[in-house]
Every structure is written in C-alpha cells, then in structure tokens.
Design a protein around this motif. Structure first.
Motif, PDB file in Angstrom:
ATOM      1  N   ALA A   1      39.333  38.283  41.295  1.00 47.20           N
ATOM      2  CA  ALA A   1      40.353  37.332  41.758  1.00 47.20           C
ATOM      3  C   ALA A   1      39.992  35.915  41.322  1.00 47.20           C
ATOM      4  O   ALA A   1      40.857  35.151  40.865  1.00 47.20           O
ATOM      5  CB  ALA A   1      40.495  37.412  43.277  1.00 47.20           C
TER       6      ALA A   1
ATOM      7  N   VAL B   1      35.790  42.694  43.464  1.00 47.61           N
ATOM      8  CA  VAL B   1      37.185  42.283  43.647  1.00 47.61           C
ATOM      9  C   VAL B   1      37.276  40.765  43.827  1.00 47.61           C
ATOM     10  O   VAL B   1      38.156  40.111  43.252  1.00 47.61           O
ATOM     11  CB  VAL B   1      37.819  43.033  44.839  1.00 47.61           C
ATOM     12  N   GLU B   2      36.371  40.185  44.582  1.00 48.10           N
ATOM     13  CA  GLU B   2      36.361  38.727  44.756  1.00 48.10           C
ATOM     14  C   GLU B   2      36.154  38.022  43.411  1.00 48.10           C
ATOM     15  O   GLU B   2      36.827  37.032  43.109  1.00 48.10           O
ATOM     16  CB  GLU B   2      35.253  38.311  45.735  1.00 48.10           C
ATOM     17  N   SER B   3      35.245  38.571  42.603  1.00 45.43           N
ATOM     18  CA  SER B   3      35.006  37.964  41.286  1.00 45.43           C
ATOM     19  C   SER B   3      36.220  38.111  40.374  1.00 45.43           C
ATOM     20  O   SER B   3      36.566  37.194  39.632  1.00 45.43           O
ATOM     21  CB  SER B   3      33.792  38.616  40.612  1.00 45.43           C
TER      22      SER B   3
END
Lengths: 313, 313
Positions: free
Chosen positions: B269, B265-267
């Motif tokens: 975003a 999810v961080e990637s």
C-alpha cells in the motif's frame, strides 16, 4: 530543551545539542518535522562522503585516518556510523569506533554511531536527516559509514556526494561485488589492507570489471591503502576531492542533490502513509482473517487498505 | 498467454508458466494483481527456507546439496536466488548457479535467479510474490537465497518459515554478525567450509554470542558443514525440519505468516502511494525548486505532497 533551543544549539555547533538532535532522529521523535524545518535553510555546505564495504575490511580505521587528514588542514569533520539495530547489542555498536578514540576530545571532530530503531523508513531516511544536522552544525565534511554490504547499506552510503567503496584483498572477488550491486554506485574504490597477499590482484580484477561496465563521465579510481600504517590515505583524500571538483564543475553536484532530495521526500510521504495503512489494518480485523484464510490476496488487500487510509480524515 | 491461462499453467505446475509468472514479478508488470488473485487461494502448502550470508560463503553449493537431500525423498523443491540488479550484469547473475546445473533437467527441481528491476519496493516485495508462485505450482519446499549480508537481504531471507544464516570460517567474527543484525533472525546457523582453519572457533564464538542474546523459545543450533563434500548436509536438513516442527507445534507458523503478510500488505500500500506521490511531484515543479533552494524542508514537502497525492482522484 525545547525544539527552538535545540535548533539554536545545533546551528551554534553545540555538541550536546547535536547529539540530542541525532537521538531524536534515531527515535523517530515527534519533534522531527519542527527540527527539520528549523535547520534546513542552514544546510548544504558540508561535503558528504559515503564509506561502505563488508564487515572487517577496515572502514573505521580508514575513517579515522580521513579524520586525521582533514584535521591537518584545520577543517571540521563528523563521522556518522549507521548500524542496523540489534537486540543483541541494544542499539548501535561502538566497539570498533574505539580506533577513533584519539579524536574523541578534538572539538573539531564529531563521531557518532546511529541505530535506527523507531525512525520511519529505517536508516535510508534517518541517515540524510542526521547528515543535515551535522551539516547545519558547521562541519565542513561529513562521513557516513555503513556496516554490511547489502542493498540498503549501499543505498545509504550512495546518498552522499562521493561514495567510497572499501574492499579487503580476497574478501570476495569482483563478480561478488557486482552481485552486491555496488560497482555502479562507487565514485572511488579502495582496496584496504594493501599489505596483504592478493591486494594487487583484487585491484586489478576490479579495474577489469569496471572496464566491462557502462561508461560514465567519471571513471572511479581504484586505490590501495594500508590504513593501519597510513599508506595511501592522502591519495584517497585527493581522489575524493577530485571527484567533488568533477561534480561541481559539471553541475552534477546540484543535480545529484536534487535527485536525492526528491527520492527522500517521496519515501517520507510513503512512510507517513504506511502509518495510516497500519491504523486502517487495526480497524479491520476481518481483513487480516480474510488474508490468512486466503480469501483476499495481498494486492487486493493493499488496494482496500490504501483506499481506507486515504479516506481517513 | 493471457493471465487466466498463465494462472492455470502455474497451478498445473507448468515450468514455462512458472518462469513467465516470475518474470512478470521481476518487471513489476501490470498483470501482477490479477496473477496474485488467481493463485493466492492455492498457496500456503510449501515449506519456505531463507538462505543468507556474505558473498563467497558457499550458499549456492549448500542450496544444491539441500536440493539433493530433498530429491532423495522424492519431494519437489524450488530455489529462488534473489540478486540486486546491476547494470554491470544486466540483471540477475547466474554464474555460481552453475553448481546447481546437475539439477537443471530434473522435473522435480525449479531453479531461478531473480532480479528486481521494476518491481515496486524491490526484492522485499518481489520475493514473497515469487515464492507464492512457486508454492502454488506445487513445490513442497522453496529456498530463497539472497546475496549480500545487509539489512534488506536479511529481511528477505527472514520472510520465510525457517531462516538459515551461512558463515564461512574467518569471514567476519560474531561481533560483525551482530552488527549486520542477523543473529536475531536466524533459526539455524551454518558454518560452511568446515574443513577450513577456524571453523570450530567461528562456531564457538557464535554460540557464545547467542548465549548473550535475548532468550527465545527456539534456540538456534549452530551446525558445521562442508557442502563440497556433503558433510553435515543431512544434519542441516534435520535442523530445518526440527525448527519447522517446533513452529507448527506451538502455533508459531500461523502467527509468523500472518505477521509477515500484514507487513507485506502495508508495504504494498505504501509503495502504491509512492507512485502517486511521484506523480504529484511531477505536477509541482515549484516544490522541487523550493526544496533545492531550502525554502521548504523535506518533512514539510512530504506532508504537502502526501496531501496532494491523497486528493488525486
């Protein structure tokens, strides 16, 4: 040593300052933006060469021989060996850099292994910054050597003016090379360990594969070397120089560097944003629960977190 | 076929729908968020296995044999082979997947090569989405096979429940493996082509290297297989199952999956933000000029662009 002194040391070509600056890059230290700002105007002089290929094909021996060829002309050269960080080794492995030990006391040669633990964006962003430090320190040539034959390693080696892909006879055929995505980024191919069986066949397969590819304005030569006995190293150096002249003559060098810088800046901005997203994640434990329980899907979570991170002061 | 129909098709296990959905992932199609939202609640059932190793070690043959072992128990299995995209091949290479052709007409087996042109973040983000599609379609097992031995390929293979690293005798020693950063991500090691000279030595070196590493609560077994004659394949399957039981028993499976999702999810975003940064770059040609003329350094440019991108509506 504060950053101003460090910048002065790097620009003066002081080896300790250069080593310290590269350590800051490795660690992703908070001083990096200031260091980067201090040296950037003094970069762009060095010719950069990427050296990539599978483990065991003899890249380090070849790099050592390229160093010797450069030193014979009394120019300065740096070799940056970029390793992934492994808990098994506690950082970059210096093992086979032993072969370059003969250059260790030569003040015109700087050799450094770099791991990338800590740097945002890993080696893709750490390597170009380290190259700029070596460039600003007055090296005429900077070789970037990567370990491994995957996409990330190829990308790092390709973020140089001239990319040299090294193969060994029998270490995977040309189709395997194409699968690894490296045929199209190479400016020069080297079949090293040329005294082994199958060297001629590997070179021939490679040339055939290249003929099948999209025509480019530069046709990558396929050379054969035996680095351990220095066979073909001068020819390799000539091929690298010829590629560089080709780039410079056609205006391609400037265009290539602009494109590379743009991609690097975009990645830096994205990685900075990732840090904000991670902080937003910490502030929203229920989102992690919703994700794990499959109430919110990853794309939706990324949008939510992106919005939260954007809104953070 | 609209996305709602596509989601229904995937959830019903329809092969055409699954193939179409994976193509959307490959292309980074605008329908992805809707597709992701539609299937996500139906994922998490499949046991996922990463299969990585240098080109030529026999991963595809081994994958074919694992498929056979699963089918003998009448469970459903999918194999996703993730290739970097090459202009030399026009996409994913199906060449050595020919060895899995015998399974091509088996309705309990789904085999697919995936290239990642178009998907934001490349194979690191495309692969987990494709795996979820295969999971939601009702496969009991999903094998993710990566080509190459670099950091990116290892990361993709490691983004599974159980990571199997495949070596061939003599194809680089254990130190080279450590350099490629793969010792610490492997849950099971396989020395394939076990009938060749040096297989025992490679396995022994590997075990020694593992003893030098950080102790983990799971000690990765080192197996020897000869996939072409089906030697050792049952033992490999047992080792994979044992690792999975170990994970499930200790609560590690859930923790591992949560950690993986968070990073994904961080990637996602960060990659979404990269698109905005690129647009901001297009709006600021003078910044590109300042960068090229070395008036603004890359870190400073990233900060400026990040701020502009954040402020974009």
């Amino acid at each position: 040593m504060d950053v101003t002194e460090l910048v002065e040391g790097v620009l003066a070509g002081d080896r300790r300052a250069v080593a310290r600056a590269i350590s800051l890059v490795e660690d992703g230290a908070p001083e990096l933006p200031e260091l980067s700002a201090g040296i950037y105007s003094r970069t762009g002089r060095a010719a950069t060469i990427g050296l990539t290929g599978a483990p065991g094909v003899g890249k380090s021996t070849l790099a050592g021989e390229l160093v010797r060829a450069v030193r014979a002309r009394d120019e300065r050269i740096a070799v940056l060996a970029v390793d992934p960080t492994s808990p098994f080794t506690g950082g970059a492995l210096l093992g086979d850099r032993v072969r370059m030990q003969e250059h260790a006391t030569d003040p015109g040669v700087f050799i450094r292994s770099m791991a990338t633990r800590g740097h945002l964006g890993g080696m893709a962003l750490a390597a170009p910054e380290a190259v700029r430090i070596l460039d600003a320190a007055g090296h005429d040539h900077v070789i970037v050597e990567t370990v491994g034959v995957g996409q990330a390693e190829v990308d790092v080696a390709a973020a140089t003016d001239t990319t040299v892909v090294v193969l060994a006879p029998g270490a995977g055929d040309a189709v395997q090379m194409a699968k690894a995505g490296i045929l199209e980024v190479a400016d020069v191919f080297v079949v090293n360990k040329g005294d082994r069986d199958g060297a001629g066949e590997t070179a021939r397969d490679l040339r055939q594969m290249l003929h099948m590819g999209v025509a480019r304005d530069w046709s990558p030569p396929v050379l054969t070397t035996t680095a351990t006995s220095r066979q073909g190293v001068d020819e390799l150096w000539s091929a690298v120089a010829a590629h560089r002249e080709h780039l410079a003559a056609g205006g391609g060098l400037e265009a290539k560097r602009r494109q590379r810088l743009r991609r690097e800046v975009e990645s830096l901005a994205a990685e900075r944003f990732r840090v904000r997203v991670a902080a937003s994640f910490d502030d929203a434990p229920s989102l992690a629960d919703d994700l794990a329980a499959r109430r919110v899907d990853p794309y939706r979570a990324a949008v939510i977190l992106g919005e939260t991170a954007t809104a953070r002061d």
